[in-house]
Design a protein around this motif. Structure first.
Motif, PDB file in Angstrom:
ATOM      1  N   GLY A  31       5.302   5.027   4.068  1.00 53.12           N
ATOM      2  CA  GLY A  31       6.182   5.780   4.964  1.00 53.12           C
ATOM      3  C   GLY A  31       7.620   5.307   4.887  1.00 53.12           C
ATOM      4  O   GLY A  31       7.888   4.134   4.596  1.00 53.12           O
ATOM      5  N   GLY A  39       6.551  -7.959   4.148  1.00 50.98           N
ATOM      6  CA  GLY A  39       5.828  -6.880   4.846  1.00 50.98           C
ATOM      7  C   GLY A  39       6.508  -5.522   4.824  1.00 50.98           C
ATOM      8  O   GLY A  39       6.150  -4.641   5.592  1.00 50.98           O
ATOM      9  N   CYS A  40       7.484  -5.349   3.935  1.00 53.99           N
ATOM     10  CA  CYS A  40       8.219  -4.068   3.916  1.00 53.99           C
ATOM     11  C   CYS A  40       7.754  -3.118   2.819  1.00 53.99           C
ATOM     12  O   CYS A  40       8.432  -2.125   2.535  1.00 53.99           O
ATOM     13  CB  CYS A  40       9.715  -4.321   3.814  1.00 53.99           C
ATOM     14  SG  CYS A  40      10.384  -4.927   5.368  1.00 53.99           S
ATOM     15  N   GLY A  41       6.647  -3.429   2.175  1.00 56.80           N
ATOM     16  CA  GLY A  41       6.054  -2.467   1.253  1.00 56.80           C
ATOM     17  C   GLY A  41       6.338  -2.694  -0.216  1.00 56.80           C
ATOM     18  O   GLY A  41       6.095  -1.811  -1.037  1.00 56.80           O
ATOM     19  N   LYS A  42       6.781  -3.888  -0.590  1.00 55.67           N
ATOM     20  CA  LYS A  42       7.085  -4.132  -2.006  1.00 55.67           C
ATOM     21  C   LYS A  42       5.814  -4.021  -2.866  1.00 55.67           C
ATOM     22  O   LYS A  42       5.815  -3.376  -3.910  1.00 55.67           O
ATOM     23  CB  LYS A  42       7.733  -5.519  -2.188  1.00 55.67           C
ATOM     24  CG  LYS A  42       9.063  -5.660  -1.466  1.00 55.67           C
ATOM     25  CD  LYS A  42       9.736  -6.989  -1.725  1.00 55.67           C
ATOM     26  CE  LYS A  42       9.052  -8.171  -1.087  1.00 55.67           C
ATOM     27  NZ  LYS A  42       9.009  -8.128   0.396  1.00 55.67           N
ATOM     28  N   THR A  43       4.736  -4.639  -2.379  1.00 52.76           N
ATOM     29  CA  THR A  43       3.483  -4.576  -3.145  1.00 52.76           C
ATOM     30  C   THR A  43       2.949  -3.152  -3.173  1.00 52.76           C
ATOM     31  O   THR A  43       2.481  -2.678  -4.216  1.00 52.76           O
ATOM     32  CB  THR A  43       2.439  -5.533  -2.518  1.00 52.76           C
ATOM     33  OG1 THR A  43       3.039  -6.817  -2.355  1.00 52.76           O
ATOM     34  CG2 THR A  43       1.212  -5.658  -3.387  1.00 52.76           C
ATOM     35  N   LEU A  44       3.040  -2.461  -2.039  1.00 48.33           N
ATOM     36  CA  LEU A  44       2.590  -1.060  -1.985  1.00 48.33           C
ATOM     37  C   LEU A  44       3.343  -0.227  -3.017  1.00 48.33           C
ATOM     38  O   LEU A  44       2.740   0.565  -3.755  1.00 48.33           O
ATOM     39  CB  LEU A  44       2.883  -0.459  -0.605  1.00 48.33           C
ATOM     40  CG  LEU A  44       1.946  -0.713   0.568  1.00 48.33           C
ATOM     41  CD1 LEU A  44       2.415   0.083   1.767  1.00 48.33           C
ATOM     42  CD2 LEU A  44       0.519  -0.372   0.204  1.00 48.33           C
ATOM     43  N   ASN A  76      11.053 -12.415  -1.436  1.00 53.47           N
ATOM     44  CA  ASN A  76      11.790 -12.362  -0.167  1.00 53.47           C
ATOM     45  C   ASN A  76      13.096 -13.142  -0.296  1.00 53.47           C
ATOM     46  O   ASN A  76      13.937 -13.105   0.580  1.00 53.47           O
ATOM     47  CB  ASN A  76      10.978 -13.023   0.961  1.00 53.47           C
ATOM     48  CG  ASN A  76       9.583 -12.473   1.054  1.00 53.47           C
ATOM     49  OD1 ASN A  76       9.391 -11.292   0.827  1.00 53.47           O
ATOM     50  ND2 ASN A  76       8.616 -13.319   1.372  1.00 53.47           N
ATOM     51  N   LYS A 134       1.882  -1.928  11.440  1.00 51.56           N
ATOM     52  CA  LYS A 134       0.440  -1.732  11.250  1.00 51.56           C
ATOM     53  C   LYS A 134      -0.346  -2.604  12.233  1.00 51.56           C
ATOM     54  O   LYS A 134      -1.339  -2.170  12.818  1.00 51.56           O
ATOM     55  CB  LYS A 134       0.051  -2.063   9.816  1.00 51.56           C
ATOM     56  CG  LYS A 134      -1.384  -1.727   9.533  1.00 51.56           C
ATOM     57  CD  LYS A 134      -1.683  -1.721   8.079  1.00 51.56           C
ATOM     58  CE  LYS A 134      -3.118  -1.311   7.855  1.00 51.56           C
ATOM     59  NZ  LYS A 134      -3.471  -1.282   6.449  1.00 51.56           N
TER      60      LYS A 134
END
Ligand code: ATP
Length: 266
Positions: free
Chosen positions: A20, A61-66, A162, A224
Motif C-alpha cells: 500500500g 518496516g517500510c516495505g523494502k523486502t516486500l 536502514n 500491521k
C-alpha cells in the motif's frame, strides 16, 4: 542452509497489490528495473541493460523486502534471499564457498535477484568476526559480482538498508540505482490500512482516514501490528461474551462461531 532462502519468481512472492501507498516507487521500479529486464537481449545499447545493483534504503518496516519480492515476481526473476543476520561464525569460516554458491545458484536459475537485507552489515569488518575471513568473502563477492555484470547474465544484486551511510563504498559504487523508501504519509498510511484490512470484516463506523491521520510516524509494519492487536482484542471480547452467554463450551466450539464477526477496529 539457514542463510539462503529461495523463492520462485512466478507462483510465489509478493504482488504489487499487497503493497500500500507505494505507487511512485513502484512506477520507478517498473521503469528502471523491470523494463530493462524485459528489454535485455533485444537491444545492442548497453544503456538499456538492467542495473547490476540496486539499493533500497529507508527506515525499518517500510516495505523494502516486500518491494524487492514484488520486483522479482513481476519480472519473473527467481528470488534468492541472503539472510546476512543468520550468518553464523561457522558460515563466516566458509565465506568463500558461500559467495561462490550464491552466484552459482543465481547463474543457474537466472533471471535472478540476489536480495541482501541489512547490506550495511554485510561485507563489513565485524568486531566479532575474523577480519581476514570477512576480507576474503568481500573480495570474492565483488569479483563474482563484477564477473557476471559484464556478460549477458540476468542477475541483479538488490540490497536493503536502514543505514545507507554505513554501506561500504565499494558496494555503493556497484549499486547505481538507489531508491529511498520513506515512512508513509497520511494518505499512504490509509492505503496501507486498506491493503492490510483487505480481507477483514470491519465495521462501517471505522474511519480509515481518521486512523491514518492519527498514526503519524508509524511504518507499514507498525500499522500491521496495530491492526493485528485490534482484531485480536475484538476476537477476545467476542469469545468472552459468547462464553458468558452460552456457558464455557471450550475454545474450539466458540471459535467455530466466527469470533471476527462484526469486528470493529476501534
Ligand atoms: P526492515 O528494514 O526491518 O527489513 P523492511 O523495510 O524490509 O524492514 P518489510 O519487511 O518489507 O519492511 O515489511 C514488514 C512487514 O510490514 C511486511 O511483511 C508487511 O506486512 C508490512 N508492510 C510494510 N510496508 C507495507 C506496505 N507499504 N504495505 C503493506 N504492508 C506493509
Amino acid at each position: 542452509r539457514i542463510a539462503l532462502q529461495l523463492v520462485s519468481g512466478e507462483e510465489e512472492g509478493t504482488t504489487w497489490d499487497e503493497i500500500g501507498g507505494a505507487e511512485d516507487i513502484i512506477e520507478d521500479l517498473k521503469d528502471r528495473v523491470i523494463l530493462p529486464l524485459q528489454l535485455a537481449g533485444a537491444s545492442t545499447s548497453s544503456l538499456l541493460n538492467p542495473p547490476r545493483g540496486i539499493l533500497l534504503y529507508g527506515p525499518p518496516g517500510c516495505g523494502k523486502t516486500l518491494l524487492a519480492k514484488a520486483v522479482a515476481r513481476a519480472s519473473g526473476c527467481r528470488f534468492i534471499n541472503l539472510q546476512v543476520s543468520n550468518l553464523t561464525d561457522k558460515w563466516y569460516g566458509e565465506s568463500q564457498k558461500l559467495a561462490a554458491a550464491v552466484f552459482s545458484i543465481a547463474q543457474k536459475l537466472q533471471p535472478t535477484i540476489i536480495f541482501i537485507d541489512e547490506i550495511d552489515s554485510f561485507l563489513r569488518d565485524r568486531q566479532t568476526h575474523d577480519h581476514e575471513a570477512t576480507a576474503m568473502m568481500k573480495a570474492q563477492f565483488m569479483q563474482l559480482w563484477d564477473g557476471f555484470s559484464s556478460s549477458s547474465d540476468k542477475i541483479i544484486v538488490m540490497g536493503a538498508t536502514n543505514r545507507p551511510s554505513d554501506v561500504d563504498a565499494a558496494i555503493l559504487r556497484r549499486m547505481p540505482a538507489k531508491f529511498a523508501i520513506h515512512l508513509p504519509n497520511s494518505a499512504q498510511r490509509k492505503q496501507i490500512f486498506e491493503v492490510i484490512l483487505n480481507e477483514e470484516q470491519i465495521s462501517s463506523s471505522v474511519d480509515l482516514t481518521k486512523l491514518a491521520a492519527s498514526s503519524e510516524g508509524l511504518s507499514g509494519s507498525d500499522l500491521k501490528e496495530v491492526c493485528r492487536i485490534a482484531v485480536l482484542r475484538r476476537a477476545k471480547e467476542t469469545l468472552d461474551k459468547q462464553k458468558k452467554e452460552r456457558g464455557d463450551f471450550g475454545v474450539m466450539t466458540v471459535l467455530n462461531r466466527d469470533p471476527l464477526e462484526h469486528c470493529d477496529l476501534e
